[in-house]
Structures are given as C-alpha cells and as structure tokens.
Design a protein around this motif. Sequence first.
Motif, PDB file in Angstrom:
ATOM      1  N   ASP A 245      -9.243   9.650  -3.403  1.00 46.95           N
ATOM      2  CA  ASP A 245      -9.707   8.960  -2.203  1.00 46.95           C
ATOM      3  C   ASP A 245      -9.070   7.581  -2.062  1.00 46.95           C
ATOM      4  O   ASP A 245      -8.706   7.163  -0.969  1.00 46.95           O
ATOM      5  N   ALA A 246      -8.947   6.867  -3.177  1.00 47.92           N
ATOM      6  CA  ALA A 246      -8.349   5.533  -3.137  1.00 47.92           C
ATOM      7  C   ALA A 246      -6.882   5.615  -2.703  1.00 47.92           C
ATOM      8  O   ALA A 246      -6.377   4.739  -1.994  1.00 47.92           O
ATOM      9  N   PHE A 247      -6.210   6.693  -3.111  1.00 51.81           N
ATOM     10  CA  PHE A 247      -4.812   6.929  -2.727  1.00 51.81           C
ATOM     11  C   PHE A 247      -4.717   7.086  -1.206  1.00 51.81           C
ATOM     12  O   PHE A 247      -3.859   6.494  -0.554  1.00 51.81           O
ATOM     13  N   ASP A 248      -5.633   7.861  -0.635  1.00 51.36           N
ATOM     14  CA  ASP A 248      -5.649   8.074   0.822  1.00 51.36           C
ATOM     15  C   ASP A 248      -5.971   6.787   1.570  1.00 51.36           C
ATOM     16  O   ASP A 248      -5.432   6.523   2.650  1.00 51.36           O
ATOM     17  N   ILE A 249      -6.874   5.990   1.017  1.00 46.15           N
ATOM     18  CA  ILE A 249      -7.239   4.720   1.646  1.00 46.15           C
ATOM     19  C   ILE A 249      -6.033   3.789   1.706  1.00 46.15           C
ATOM     20  O   ILE A 249      -5.817   3.089   2.699  1.00 46.15           O
ATOM     21  N   ALA A 250      -5.217   3.802   0.638  1.00 42.15           N
ATOM     22  CA  ALA A 250      -4.011   2.962   0.610  1.00 42.15           C
ATOM     23  C   ALA A 250      -3.074   3.324   1.760  1.00 42.15           C
ATOM     24  O   ALA A 250      -2.514   2.447   2.418  1.00 42.15           O
ATOM     25  N   ILE A 251      -2.922   4.627   2.033  1.00 43.96           N
ATOM     26  CA  ILE A 251      -2.069   5.080   3.133  1.00 43.96           C
ATOM     27  C   ILE A 251      -2.636   4.618   4.476  1.00 43.96           C
ATOM     28  O   ILE A 251      -1.907   4.154   5.353  1.00 43.96           O
ATOM     29  N   ALA A 252      -3.955   4.733   4.628  1.00 46.42           N
ATOM     30  CA  ALA A 252      -4.588   4.341   5.893  1.00 46.42           C
ATOM     31  C   ALA A 252      -4.448   2.839   6.140  1.00 46.42           C
ATOM     32  O   ALA A 252      -4.164   2.409   7.262  1.00 46.42           O
ATOM     33  N   ILE A 253      -4.638   2.027   5.099  1.00 49.04           N
ATOM     34  CA  ILE A 253      -4.487   0.574   5.250  1.00 49.04           C
ATOM     35  C   ILE A 253      -3.032   0.228   5.544  1.00 49.04           C
ATOM     36  O   ILE A 253      -2.741  -0.667   6.341  1.00 49.04           O
TER      37      ILE A 253
ATOM     38  N   MET B  77       0.828  -1.212   0.000  1.00 47.27           N
ATOM     39  CA  MET B  77       0.000   0.000   0.000  1.00 47.27           C
ATOM     40  C   MET B  77       0.864   1.264   0.000  1.00 47.27           C
ATOM     41  O   MET B  77       0.569   2.234  -0.697  1.00 47.27           O
ATOM     42  N   THR B  78       1.929   1.238   0.809  1.00 51.32           N
ATOM     43  CA  THR B  78       2.830   2.392   0.834  1.00 51.32           C
ATOM     44  C   THR B  78       3.474   2.597  -0.530  1.00 51.32           C
ATOM     45  O   THR B  78       3.589   3.732  -1.021  1.00 51.32           O
ATOM     46  N   GLY B  79       3.898   1.498  -1.154  1.00 49.04           N
ATOM     47  CA  GLY B  79       4.525   1.585  -2.470  1.00 49.04           C
ATOM     48  C   GLY B  79       3.602   2.162  -3.514  1.00 49.04           C
ATOM     49  O   GLY B  79       4.019   2.922  -4.395  1.00 49.04           O
ATOM     50  N   ILE B  80       2.305   1.796  -3.427  1.00 49.55           N
ATOM     51  CA  ILE B  80       1.314   2.346  -4.357  1.00 49.55           C
ATOM     52  C   ILE B  80       1.286   3.871  -4.245  1.00 49.55           C
ATOM     53  O   ILE B  80       1.209   4.590  -5.248  1.00 49.55           O
ATOM     54  N   ALA B  81       1.375   4.363  -3.025  1.00 48.99           N
ATOM     55  CA  ALA B  81       1.389   5.809  -2.806  1.00 48.99           C
ATOM     56  C   ALA B  81       2.706   6.438  -3.247  1.00 48.99           C
ATOM     57  O   ALA B  81       2.733   7.451  -3.948  1.00 48.99           O
ATOM     58  N   GLU B  82       3.814   5.819  -2.849  1.00 45.47           N
ATOM     59  CA  GLU B  82       5.130   6.415  -3.066  1.00 45.47           C
ATOM     60  C   GLU B  82       5.545   6.430  -4.535  1.00 45.47           C
ATOM     61  O   GLU B  82       6.096   7.421  -5.017  1.00 45.47           O
TER      62      GLU B  82
ATOM     63  N   ALA C 174      12.979  11.354  -0.922  1.00 47.08           N
ATOM     64  CA  ALA C 174      12.310  10.658   0.180  1.00 47.08           C
ATOM     65  C   ALA C 174      11.391   9.560  -0.347  1.00 47.08           C
ATOM     66  O   ALA C 174      11.336   8.457   0.203  1.00 47.08           O
ATOM     67  N   ALA C 175      10.676   9.857  -1.436  1.00 49.09           N
ATOM     68  CA  ALA C 175       9.773   8.862  -2.012  1.00 49.09           C
ATOM     69  C   ALA C 175      10.545   7.700  -2.626  1.00 49.09           C
ATOM     70  O   ALA C 175      10.173   6.533  -2.470  1.00 49.09           O
ATOM     71  N   LEU C 176      11.633   8.007  -3.334  1.00 48.20           N
ATOM     72  CA  LEU C 176      12.482   6.952  -3.913  1.00 48.20           C
ATOM     73  C   LEU C 176      13.075   6.075  -2.810  1.00 48.20           C
ATOM     74  O   LEU C 176      13.151   4.858  -2.941  1.00 48.20           O
ATOM     75  N   SER C 177      13.494   6.710  -1.719  1.00 47.19           N
ATOM     76  CA  SER C 177      14.070   5.981  -0.597  1.00 47.19           C
ATOM     77  C   SER C 177      13.053   5.019  -0.003  1.00 47.19           C
ATOM     78  O   SER C 177      13.378   3.870   0.321  1.00 47.19           O
ATOM     79  N   SER C 178      11.814   5.480   0.136  1.00 49.94           N
ATOM     80  CA  SER C 178      10.770   4.634   0.706  1.00 49.94           C
ATOM     81  C   SER C 178      10.508   3.420  -0.176  1.00 49.94           C
ATOM     82  O   SER C 178      10.389   2.291   0.309  1.00 49.94           O
ATOM     83  N   CYS C 179      10.422   3.645  -1.487  1.00 51.03           N
ATOM     84  CA  CYS C 179      10.221   2.525  -2.414  1.00 51.03           C
ATOM     85  C   CYS C 179      11.401   1.559  -2.362  1.00 51.03           C
ATOM     86  O   CYS C 179      11.228   0.334  -2.399  1.00 51.03           O
ATOM     87  N   ASN C 180      12.597   2.110  -2.276  1.00 55.17           N
ATOM     88  CA  ASN C 180      13.814   1.306  -2.218  1.00 55.17           C
ATOM     89  C   ASN C 180      13.803   0.404  -0.981  1.00 55.17           C
ATOM     90  O   ASN C 180      14.069  -0.803  -1.055  1.00 55.17           O
TER      91      ASN C 180
END
Length: 460
Positions: free
Chosen positions: A361-369, A107-112, A299-305
């Motif tokens: 909204d779906a993007f925000d839901i991914a972060i919450a999950i 889910m985080t990766g989908i956002a990042e 920061a986003a690349l680091s998170s995906c990495n």
Amino acid sequence: MDSSLLTEKGESYSKALGNRQVQMIAIGGAIGVGLFLGAGGKLHQIGPSLVFSYAICGVAAYFVMRALGELVLHEPSSGSFVTYARKFIGPWAGFASGWMYWVNWAMTGIAEITAVAIYVHKWLPDVPQWITALVALGVLLAVNLLSVKLFGELEFWFSVVKVLAIVVFLVTAAGLVLTSADIGGTTAGVHNLTGHSGFFPAGVGMALMTLQAVIFAYSAIEVVGIAAGETKDARKVLPKAINSVVWRIGVFYVGSVLMLAMLLPWPFYNGDESPFVTVFSRLGIPGIGDVMNAVVLTAALSSCNSGLYSTGRILRALADKGEAPKFVGRMSSRHVPYGGILFTSAAYVLGVVLNYLVPKDAFDIAIAIASLGVITTWATLIFCQLRLRQAALRGEVERPSYRMPLAPYSGWATLGFLVLVVVLMAFSDGAEKIAFYSIPVLAVVLAIGWRVVGKKQKVG
C-alpha cells in the motif's frame, strides 16, 4: 566563455547533448513502467475505455509540451519551469514548483528503484532485493556524476530498447488483429473493444477515475525541456524534439493500449504482470517472459536515470536562489550538479529501506503522491505560457515563432482538466484518496519552507 552557458553563480553547464540524444530523451521520456506495467491492471479495472483515458491525457500532454516549447525557445534554461515560474508568476512559485517536482521524482524513484530489484529477482532469486536495488542505484549515480554526455548516451540506448520493444509489439499486434489470430483460445479483433460489456464496462465515471494513473504514465515528458540548458543549438533541436510528442503519444501510448484491448478480452489482463507479457505468453512464444522482463527493467532504469538527472538541475536552480541547502547547488569540474544528484539518491536509498519495511500500500501511495508533482509541473508550465503571452501582448517581451496552438483557450482548458483530475482523486477508494488528503500537508510544508527562505533572504 559564452555567457549563455552561465548560471546565476557564474558556473556553467556543458553543451554536451546533441540532436540524436535529445530526440531520444524526448521519445523515451514518456515511455515508462506506467505503460509497461500499469496498463495491465487498469485494463482489468475499466476495460477498453482505458484507450479513452490515454487519449484525453495525451491531448493535455501535447499542450503542456507545446507550452514548454514556447518557454524554452523564449529562454533556454536548465532550471526549466522553476526559472519560468519565478519569472512569470513570482519567486514563491519557483520555490513551490521546484520542490513539488522533487517530491514527484523522489516518490517515483522509490517505486522505480524497487521495481528494478523485483525484475532482477526473477533471474537472481537468491540475491536479496535491497542489494540489487543499491547496485542499480550505484551504477546510475556513477553515470550521472561522471558526465552529462555519459548520461545522454545511456539514456539514448535505454530509449532505443523501449522504442524498439513498442514498435515490435505494434507490428506484431497489427498482424494478429488483421488475421483474427487465435491467442490462447480467444480471437483477436476489433470486436474485443465492445464485445465484453461494451467500451465502458465499468462506466464513464470509473474511466475518469483512472486519469491520475494515466497522467503518471505520461510523466517525464518534461525532461527534454530541462535538457535545453545543455543542448547544442537548443533553438533548432528542441522544436523538433517537442513536435515528436504528437505522433509519439498517438502511436506509442494510445496505439499500444488500443492494440492490447483488441488482442485479448479485457478480463484476461491483470495488475500482477505486464500486459505485453500476458499477450505473448498466451501465444506460447518461449522465453518471451525473460525478454519483456528485460525491457521493463530497462524502462525502470531509464526512469531512475532521468530522475537523478532532472532533479539535480532543478535543485541547483533552487539553491542558486537560496531556496535549497547550499550543498545541493554544488557543481563539479565536469559541469555536473553533484550536490542535487546526491540529495535525490539519498531519497532513493530511503525508498529501498521503506519498501523492505512497509507493505505494498505504501508503494502505491508513493506513486499517487508522485502524480501530484506531475500535475503541479504541468500546471506551472501552462500558466507560465499564459503569462508569457500576456507579457508579449503588453510589448514587454517578444514571443518566439514556435508557439502554443489555440492560445489562450488551450491553456485554460488544460488547466481546467488538471484541476478535474485532482478533484477526482478525492472520490477514489485507493491510494489516490490518501494522496489527495496529503495536498494540505504539502501546502503547509511548502508555506513554512518559503517563510524560512524569505527570512534568510532578508537577513542576507
């Protein structure tokens, strides 16, 4: 070959991460878009009381890291909390915590990965976002598949950029506050903490409602524990890295939010841009938007990495026990669990597609999950430490000298806090409520998965 390097199937991870890289993975792990982007919207929502939210979540994160440290020193493992959950709670706990961690990073990766595309779009507006996202994913996938050392080196420099950005901001902000500088027509100073409807302008209840989002901002601090299985002299290096979380949380997170709250009245911030960009843009510094865009991109690349790295190891730990498809347990000649990395990258690709098709909204839901996965991981580590302590008291194992402070009271208090955060999600009006009601669905899926795994193991 040193037997300590062997996994259950006899294939080894390489000890390719040195002290320099592990220290920066530990520091960089907790600095992500949750701070660089998320703090702006939350400041606008609850004002200076966001400092309180970051501080209380920081205390919980500290105890989680100390629990992780005790477990790692007891038994360094790239399976991390999956290995510990299986040992101290039961096989089902290893299965559930491992897959919830994967849900978190998927889910985080989908956002990042989509965030990466949005940031690059600022510079290359004519290039479709999905192309940028796929290119970024391709580069990070190649890095993770090539070698652990390359991952460590890339994450080292990603972390350097993030840490330098925070340090520069803190020094600049301190100077502005001490001199009561004019920032776009407003005066910086301590008075901004209480001068606009008080420290809790939206009320204590609303401040508590943001705890879920703040916990998400702290996610990835546990990656340093997963790196233990590929760290030279883990028992010497890891305690130093974990101890650094104390001042890191105090200075980088709480300090940054405190400075932001003092620099500008909270209504000036919003969720559409980084609060750091808001401050520097009002100072009239040319080109600061591009500089901060590059930092947030990092920061986003680091998170995906980190996500590709950690889920590859966790999925392999599950596959070793027959609790994940055999493919995700495959190891390359370079000692890289490429099956798990490819499995996670497939979810990231799906995220690019989903973001193209569905609204925000779906993007925000991914972060919450994703935050549910973080809470599950933290709770698992705390509970495993409690079980380790109980086993030591019975004389079954020996506790390492590096221990959880104030145990067992600190552990139970942290577990209680995490339960409170989950309960509060039910009272939200946004994506958090949807995430809360997804808990029974996730529980049913995990229960069915465990039954299937159990039947296969019996047949085997």
